[in-house]
Design a protein around this motif. Sequence first.
Motif, PDB file in Angstrom:
ATOM      1  N   LEU A   6      49.556 -12.936   0.927  1.00 25.41           N
ATOM      2  CA  LEU A   6      48.294 -13.296   1.557  1.00 25.41           C
ATOM      3  C   LEU A   6      47.110 -12.885   0.688  1.00 25.41           C
ATOM      4  N   GLU A   7      47.151 -11.705   0.096  1.00 28.01           N
ATOM      5  CA  GLU A   7      46.049 -11.253  -0.762  1.00 28.01           C
ATOM      6  C   GLU A   7      45.885 -12.161  -1.979  1.00 28.01           C
ATOM      7  N   ALA A   8      46.989 -12.616  -2.547  1.00 30.96           N
ATOM      8  CA  ALA A   8      46.909 -13.551  -3.676  1.00 30.96           C
ATOM      9  C   ALA A   8      46.320 -14.887  -3.224  1.00 30.96           C
ATOM     10  N   LEU A   9      46.719 -15.348  -2.070  1.00 29.76           N
ATOM     11  CA  LEU A   9      46.174 -16.604  -1.539  1.00 29.76           C
ATOM     12  C   LEU A   9      44.694 -16.461  -1.208  1.00 29.76           C
ATOM     13  N   GLU A  10      44.297 -15.324  -0.635  1.00 30.58           N
ATOM     14  CA  GLU A  10      42.881 -15.086  -0.335  1.00 30.58           C
ATOM     15  C   GLU A  10      42.051 -15.162  -1.605  1.00 30.58           C
ATOM     16  N   ARG A  11      42.558 -14.572  -2.644  1.00 34.20           N
ATOM     17  CA  ARG A  11      41.809 -14.513  -3.900  1.00 34.20           C
ATOM     18  C   ARG A  11      41.677 -15.876  -4.571  1.00 34.20           C
ATOM     19  N   ASN A  12      42.689 -16.712  -4.425  1.00 35.10           N
ATOM     20  CA  ASN A  12      42.705 -17.975  -5.151  1.00 35.10           C
ATOM     21  C   ASN A  12      42.328 -19.206  -4.326  1.00 35.10           C
ATOM     22  N   PHE A  13      42.474 -19.148  -3.008  1.00 38.58           N
ATOM     23  CA  PHE A  13      42.257 -20.343  -2.194  1.00 38.58           C
ATOM     24  C   PHE A  13      41.319 -20.149  -1.015  1.00 38.58           C
ATOM     25  N   THR A  38      47.045  -8.710   8.247  1.00 47.03           N
ATOM     26  CA  THR A  38      45.630  -8.371   8.172  1.00 47.03           C
ATOM     27  C   THR A  38      44.949  -9.158   7.067  1.00 47.03           C
ATOM     28  N   GLN A  39      43.929  -9.921   7.458  1.00 45.68           N
ATOM     29  CA  GLN A  39      43.141 -10.655   6.464  1.00 45.68           C
ATOM     30  C   GLN A  39      41.918  -9.822   6.101  1.00 45.68           C
ATOM     31  N   ARG A  40      41.547  -9.870   4.830  1.00 50.42           N
ATOM     32  CA  ARG A  40      40.403  -9.103   4.361  1.00 50.42           C
ATOM     33  C   ARG A  40      39.098  -9.875   4.579  1.00 50.42           C
ATOM     34  N   HIS A  41      38.000  -9.135   4.635  1.00 49.31           N
ATOM     35  CA  HIS A  41      36.679  -9.739   4.731  1.00 49.31           C
ATOM     36  C   HIS A  41      36.350 -10.387   3.394  1.00 49.31           C
TER      37      HIS A  41
END
Length: 115
Positions: A6-13, A38-41
């Motif tokens: 999820l963190e990689a996806l948040e950063r890229n997409f 948990t999703q980051r802000h």
Amino acid sequence: KAQVVLEALERNFNGSDEFEHICEQFLLTLDARLDDITQRHILDILRDSLVDRPNKADCTENEVRYKLIIDPSEDDSLVRLLFTFGILDRQKTRVFVCSDFPGDTHLQKINTIAA
């Protein structure tokens, strides 16, 4: 494992309108659900992305990932806030402004970006 994906996806997409769908497809292969992780802000994602730099001794040109932030506001308020809150460093940041006035020619826009 799902949190790392999820963190990689948040950063890229994260800017994509299809972000949740993309996450669901990746997480499905891990038998995980987006609602359970948990999703980051968005500011935390941006800050982490900006401070994550490769070790200069081991760095090649291909490893450097430049960041593009598009400020859709008419008065550059997003960029000013990022400077104000210390997320962007004025000394290390290049800001390019491109006009979207209907009368501007393509060449004028290119000159503004290249300045």
